[in-house]
Design an enzyme around this catalytic site. Structure first.
Site, mmCIF file in Angstrom:
data_model
loop_
_atom_site.group_PDB
_atom_site.id
_atom_site.type_symbol
_atom_site.label_atom_id
_atom_site.label_comp_id
_atom_site.label_asym_id
_atom_site.label_seq_id
_atom_site.Cartn_x
_atom_site.Cartn_y
_atom_site.Cartn_z
ATOM 1 N N CYS A 52 -37.009 -22.861 -49.845
ATOM 2 C CA CYS A 52 -38.373 -23.266 -49.476
ATOM 3 C C CYS A 52 -38.829 -24.477 -50.296
ATOM 4 C CB CYS A 52 -39.331 -22.087 -49.685
ATOM 5 S SG CYS A 52 -41.012 -22.481 -49.167
ATOM 6 N N CYS A 56 -44.432 -22.386 -55.411
ATOM 7 C CA CYS A 56 -45.116 -21.161 -55.850
ATOM 8 C C CYS A 56 -44.389 -20.601 -57.086
ATOM 9 C CB CYS A 56 -45.123 -20.138 -54.720
ATOM 10 S SG CYS A 56 -45.669 -20.848 -53.149
ATOM 11 N N CYS A 59 -42.154 -17.387 -57.016
ATOM 12 C CA CYS A 59 -41.295 -17.063 -55.862
ATOM 13 C C CYS A 59 -39.815 -17.380 -56.049
ATOM 14 C CB CYS A 59 -41.807 -17.789 -54.618
ATOM 15 S SG CYS A 59 -40.914 -17.237 -53.149
ATOM 16 N N CYS A 96 -42.481 -6.329 -40.269
ATOM 17 C CA CYS A 96 -42.983 -7.639 -40.707
ATOM 18 C C CYS A 96 -41.825 -8.580 -41.018
ATOM 19 C CB CYS A 96 -43.855 -7.436 -41.943
ATOM 20 S SG CYS A 96 -44.533 -8.987 -42.548
ATOM 21 N N CYS A 128 -45.442 -8.119 -37.033
ATOM 22 C CA CYS A 128 -46.151 -8.976 -37.986
ATOM 23 C C CYS A 128 -45.191 -10.077 -38.430
ATOM 24 C CB CYS A 128 -46.587 -8.127 -39.181
ATOM 25 S SG CYS A 128 -47.333 -9.083 -40.517
ATOM 26 N N CYS A 188 -53.632 -10.357 -42.000
ATOM 27 C CA CYS A 188 -53.169 -9.582 -43.152
ATOM 28 C C CYS A 188 -53.210 -10.569 -44.313
ATOM 29 C CB CYS A 188 -51.740 -9.097 -42.893
ATOM 30 S SG CYS A 188 -50.955 -8.414 -44.363
ATOM 31 N N ARG A 260 -52.707 -2.208 -48.804
ATOM 32 C CA ARG A 260 -51.256 -1.964 -48.860
ATOM 33 C C ARG A 260 -50.677 -2.210 -50.250
ATOM 34 N NH1 ARG A 260 -49.330 -5.247 -44.690
ATOM 35 N NH2 ARG A 260 -50.130 -3.535 -43.443
#
Ligand code: SAM
Ligand code: DTB
Ligand code: SF4
Length: 321
Positions: A52, A56, A59, A96, A128, A188, A260
């Site tokens: 990616c 972040c 991550c 998801c 999702c 979400c 969640r």
């Protein structure tokens, strides 16, 4: 539709409430709005792992950090559907699909993802996705394919955001959330605790989430899973009671949302998880893997839910979707 107006000073007063009184208040609101003995199980699958371009700091999938993760291309449709079937057999009602994208591109991968969404939906599960930033048109296409919910986290307060992620702005996240709402898809949206943020940052995140209109349908609360090679690899652990306090405050501020328990559940003792359920958490990720990191095994979670006599939310029948 109810538009909530939640102030930071109200959230601070909740935070100052003795913990067991706070849990009692959250548990009461939980019981007014939900079946307190029902748990939603969601299964995650990383459909496109690693590489990616974002930065972040938490991550493992950011290409710029050396985390030893193997980059993979988009999974085949058949593999994804087989995993979704398995998840349904294990009691999950929501599937998801996550991709390590900064944003969705209008290419062949997106066309394949639209097929995945439709086929998951045909299994009678809630579908999702979490694919990074979306345009309004991409959100509409996902809706047409049958997408139930789109996960797009705000992660922390706007003030703390710049010290965690520099390659995009808080407003970029809010824009995608608006596109998802406009397309008629459930939102979400949640965050991570344990990024070195202050208590005020945690409360500001809840303030932002609670004042979204409409409020998110589900709110994942992640605690940082520190991954070697990321800038946050040595970040200290979140205190379990602080974690429960945030769950209780989220439940009070977002009474109708599913709260969640997401990343970081591995290693939290079962008694503390039960306290979090008491405080209003009513959804968990089930299955041994989250996206790339570990999660409690199905067997361990079944044992926990059985011993607390939880029922799992029903998987919808295809004819009802
Ligand atoms: N790339 C997309 C995005 O950022 O929206 C989707 C996938 S991304 C991995 C989904 C969420 O996982 C992030 O928003 C973050 O909240 C959470 N996450 C990622 N790594 C984590 C970690 N090490 N610990 C806890 N949560 C994490
Ligand atoms: C969310 O808030 N947490 C999930 C889901 N939404 C996509 C992801 C957690 C990822 C944890 C790190 C990993 O396994 O790579
Ligand atoms: Fe990329 Fe999402 Fe990881 Fe950020 S959280 S680096 S956008 S995969």
């Amino acid at each position: 539709m109810t538009h909530y107006s939640i102030t930071l000073s109200y959230l601070k007063s909740l935070h100052d409430t003795p913990l067991l009184d706070l849990i009692y208040q959250a548990a009461s609101i939980h019981r007014d709005n939900h079946n307190s003995n029902e748990m939603q199980l969601c299964t995650l699958l990383s459909i496109k792992t690693g590489g990616c371009p974002e930065d972040c700091s938490y991550c493992p999938q950011a290409a710029r950090y050396n985390t030893g993760l193997e980059r993979e291309k988009l999974l085949d449709l058949n593999v994804v559907i087989q995993k979704a079937r398995q998840a349904k057999e294990n009691g999950s009602s929501r599937f998801c699909m996550g991709a390590a994208f900064r944003e969705v591109k209008d290419n062949n991968d997106f066309e394949e993802i639209l097929k995945m969404v439709s086929e998951v939906k045909e299994l009678g599960m809630e579908a999702c996705c979490t694919l990074g930033m979306l345009t309004d048109i991409q959100a509409k296409r996902l809706k047409e394919a049958g997408l139930t919910a789109y996960n797009h986290n705000l992660d922390t307060s706007e003030e703390h955001y710049d010290s965690i992620i520099k390659t995009r702005k808080y407003q970029d996240r809010l824009n995608t959330i608006q596109h998802v709402v406009d397309a008629g898809i459930s939102v979400c949206c949640g965050g991570i605790i344990g990024l070195g943020e202050s208590t005020t940052d945690r409360l500001k995140l809840i303030e932002t989430l609670a004042n979204l209109n409409p409020q998110p349908e589900s709110v994942p609360i992640n605690t940082l899973v520190p991954v070697a090679g990321t800038p946050l690899e040595n970040q200290g652990k979140v205190d379990t009671f602080d974690w429960i306090r945030i769950i209780a405050i989220a439940r009070i501020a977002l009474p109708k949302a599913k709260i969640r328990l997401s990343a970081g559940r591995l290693g939290i003792p079962k008694e503390a998880q039960a306290m979090a359920f008491m405080a209003g958490a009513n959804s968990i990720f089930s299955g041994e893997k989250l996206l790339t990191t570990n999660n409690p095994s199905d067997d361990l979670d079944k044992e926990l839910l059985n011993s607390l006599q939880f029922k799992t939310s029903k998987v919808m029948e295809p004819s009802l979707t």
